[in-house]
Design a protein around this motif. Structure first.
Motif, short mmCIF file in Angstrom:
data_model
loop_
_atom_site.label_atom_id
_atom_site.label_comp_id
_atom_site.label_asym_id
_atom_site.label_seq_id
_atom_site.Cartn_x
_atom_site.Cartn_y
_atom_site.Cartn_z
N SER A 131 -66.63 9.70 26.33
CA SER A 131 -66.90 9.36 27.74
C SER A 131 -66.13 10.25 28.69
O SER A 131 -66.38 10.22 29.90
CB SER A 131 -66.52 7.90 28.01
OG SER A 131 -67.17 7.01 27.13
N LEU A 132 -65.17 11.03 28.17
CA LEU A 132 -64.35 11.90 28.99
C LEU A 132 -64.81 13.34 28.82
O LEU A 132 -64.94 13.83 27.69
CB LEU A 132 -62.88 11.79 28.59
CG LEU A 132 -62.26 10.40 28.62
CD1 LEU A 132 -60.81 10.48 28.19
CD2 LEU A 132 -62.38 9.78 30.00
N LEU A 133 -65.05 14.03 29.91
CA LEU A 133 -65.36 15.45 29.89
C LEU A 133 -64.18 16.22 30.47
O LEU A 133 -63.50 15.74 31.38
CB LEU A 133 -66.62 15.74 30.69
CG LEU A 133 -67.90 15.03 30.23
CD1 LEU A 133 -69.07 15.44 31.11
CD2 LEU A 133 -68.21 15.32 28.77
N VAL A 134 -63.94 17.42 29.94
CA VAL A 134 -62.77 18.21 30.33
C VAL A 134 -63.21 19.61 30.74
O VAL A 134 -63.96 20.27 30.01
CB VAL A 134 -61.76 18.32 29.17
CG1 VAL A 134 -60.51 19.07 29.62
CG2 VAL A 134 -61.39 16.93 28.64
N SER A 135 -62.75 20.05 31.91
CA SER A 135 -63.12 21.38 32.41
C SER A 135 -62.05 22.40 32.05
O SER A 135 -60.95 22.06 31.62
CB SER A 135 -63.30 21.34 33.93
OG SER A 135 -62.03 21.37 34.57
N ALA A 136 -62.36 23.68 32.26
CA ALA A 136 -61.41 24.75 32.01
C ALA A 136 -60.25 24.71 33.00
O ALA A 136 -59.21 25.34 32.76
CB ALA A 136 -62.11 26.10 32.08
N ARG A 137 -60.39 23.99 34.10
CA ARG A 137 -59.29 23.83 35.05
C ARG A 137 -58.45 22.60 34.73
O ARG A 137 -57.52 22.26 35.47
CB ARG A 137 -59.84 23.71 36.48
CG ARG A 137 -60.54 24.96 36.98
CD ARG A 137 -60.73 24.89 38.49
NE ARG A 137 -61.51 23.73 38.87
CZ ARG A 137 -62.84 23.71 38.92
NH1 ARG A 137 -63.53 24.79 38.59
NH2 ARG A 137 -63.50 22.64 39.30
N GLY A 138 -58.80 21.93 33.63
CA GLY A 138 -58.04 20.76 33.23
C GLY A 138 -58.43 19.50 33.96
O GLY A 138 -57.69 18.51 33.94
N LEU A 142 -65.28 11.29 34.08
CA LEU A 142 -65.77 10.13 33.33
C LEU A 142 -67.28 10.06 33.47
O LEU A 142 -67.81 10.19 34.58
CB LEU A 142 -65.12 8.86 33.87
CG LEU A 142 -65.52 7.53 33.21
CD1 LEU A 142 -64.98 7.46 31.79
CD2 LEU A 142 -64.97 6.36 34.03
N ILE A 143 -67.97 9.86 32.35
CA ILE A 143 -69.43 9.70 32.40
C ILE A 143 -69.79 8.36 31.77
O ILE A 143 -69.01 7.77 31.02
CB ILE A 143 -70.17 10.83 31.67
CG1 ILE A 143 -69.79 10.87 30.18
CG2 ILE A 143 -69.90 12.17 32.33
CD1 ILE A 143 -70.67 11.79 29.35
N GLY A 144 -70.99 7.88 32.09
CA GLY A 144 -71.48 6.68 31.42
C GLY A 144 -71.55 5.44 32.29
O GLY A 144 -71.84 4.36 31.78
N LEU A 145 -71.30 5.55 33.59
CA LEU A 145 -71.52 4.40 34.46
C LEU A 145 -73.02 4.20 34.63
O LEU A 145 -73.78 5.16 34.69
CB LEU A 145 -70.85 4.62 35.81
CG LEU A 145 -69.33 4.81 35.77
CD1 LEU A 145 -68.81 5.09 37.17
CD2 LEU A 145 -68.64 3.60 35.17
#
Length: 391
Positions: A131-138, A142-145
């Motif tokens: 459910s957590l996505l992480v970018s290259a900027r750190g 949150l997805i899934g609502l």
């Protein structure tokens, strides 16, 4: 039709799969028209429409906003590269652990996002690391609502094999709620403890072996666990759970570090190894350091020369002396406290936190692969390359 596979692919440049182990696939990609980074989620039309509505309604920095919705896909304005499952897998592969201040910052970001959603009447119900996505900027997203695309199928049934975090009533088919979401977050915190460097007092309390000076942490853990284990009809409101968790944080006494978390998450998302040093063959190695006379400064292969204050220098000197006498030997927290702050009267829990913070500073200065936790103290990693520079 816009939602067909060919149509959505035609909008984007070289999508890379983040995860596709359930009913909904997630891709990191860029829009063809302007090159903007985004995440595309594909799957059944009705659940994705529900997700789009919820993500548009809730405004929070850690909730990915919707930038476009087709019939069988949703585009999120998010430049994530990996999800939380891949984050943990890479940390394990790199022998990297989160510092506790980083772990706490991660969970706070998730719980803050869930609180913002609850204020809009939107609840997650179930979470997973996916459910957590992480970018290259750190940055975390949150997805899934609206629909739990990282966990459930189109009917709302769990469709993945990885760990799922949920309150007991949600697991039994009951309604999601703010307190239930906090419990899911609490379960995520407990799962991530295995991948973090824990303060000694917290580690002992979690093992069920608290010392007298650990009483406040052990008591706060019990109180939070008691609240989280209550059935929905007997559980106190979400505010009570937040109060108990805040009491636990106060007892642990370590401030969350969101900036340092972002740095680590960004490195992992980019696939960077935690070590930046080079050995004589030009190969990366994380277990080397160059030191000035009497440990007055350290040179790192980042090109930095960092001066050390008295406490940092004395703590490092003792670790190095023990390493020279007996490689692999552990120096206790209390020995490091005595040499770092001689003559000071410090309460045990405050002293342990002071040593923890000092070791953390040394590791952030370039000694991340040189100093490690071991038993009830710290040591220089056996085999670490120590170079003394006399100038």
């Amino acid at each position: 039709m816009e939602g067909t596979t060919g149509a959505w692919l035609g909008r984007y440049l070289e999508p890379e799969t983040i995860r596709s182990d359930g009913a909904f696939a997630r891709f990191a990609t860029r829009r063809l028209d302007d090159g903007a980074a985004c995440v595309v989620i594909t799957g059944a039309e009705a659940p994705l429409a529900a997700l789009a509505r919820a993500h548009r309604e809730v405004r929070h920095p850690s909730i990915a906003p919707v930038s476009h919705a087709g019939e069988l896909f949703v585009e999120l304005a998010c430049d994530a590269r990996i999800d939380g499952i891949e984050l943990v897998a890479r940390c394990i592969a790199q022998r990297r652990t989160l510092e506790y201040a980083q772990l706490d910052a991660l969970v706070i970001a998730v719980s803050d996002a869930l609180r913002a959603a609850a204020s809009c009447g939107v609840f997650a119900g179930r979470l997973s690391l996916a459910s957590l996505l992480v970018s290259a900027r750190g940055e975390l997203a949150l997805i899934g609502l609206g629909h739990r695309v990282a966990v459930d199928d189109e009917r709302g049934t769990i469709a993945v094999a990885h760990a799922v975090f949920q309150a007991p009533e949600v697991a039994a088919g009951g309604a999601a709620s703010a307190s239930g979401d906090l419990i899911a977050c609490w379960q995520m915190w407990k799962a991530l403890l295995a991948h973090a460097e824990l303060p000694d007092a917290l580690a002992r309390a979690l093992r069920g072996e608290p010392r007298e000076e650990d009483a406040s942490i052990a008591s706060s853990l019990r109180e939070m666990e008691r609240w989280a284990s209550e059935s929905a009809d007997r559980r106190a409101e979400c505010d009570e759970g937040e109060r108990r968790w805040a009491a636990l944080r106060a007892a642990i006494g370590i401030e969350p570090d969101a900036d340092d978390l972002a740095r680590v998450l960004g490195d992992v998302a980019l696939g960077l190894d935690p070590g930046f040093q080079l050995d004589e063959w030009g190969e990366a190695t994380e277990e080397s350091v160059a030191l000035g006379p009497a440990g007055a400064w350290i040179d790192t292969a980042r090109g930095e020369r960092v001066k050390l204050g008295p406490a940092l220098r004395n703590v490092l000197a003792l670790l190095l002396r023990r390493h020279a006498e007996d490689p692999g030997r552990t120096t206790s927290t209390w020995e490091l406290l005595e040499v770092g702050w001689p003559g000071e009267s410090i309460q045990p829990d405050a002293g342990a936190n002071r040593v923890y913070a000092t070791i953390r500073r040394l590791r952030n200065m370039g000694l991340r692969g040189v100093i490690e936790r071991h038993d009830d103290g710290y040591r220089i990693v056996p085999g670490a390359q120590i170079t003394w520079i006399q100038d």
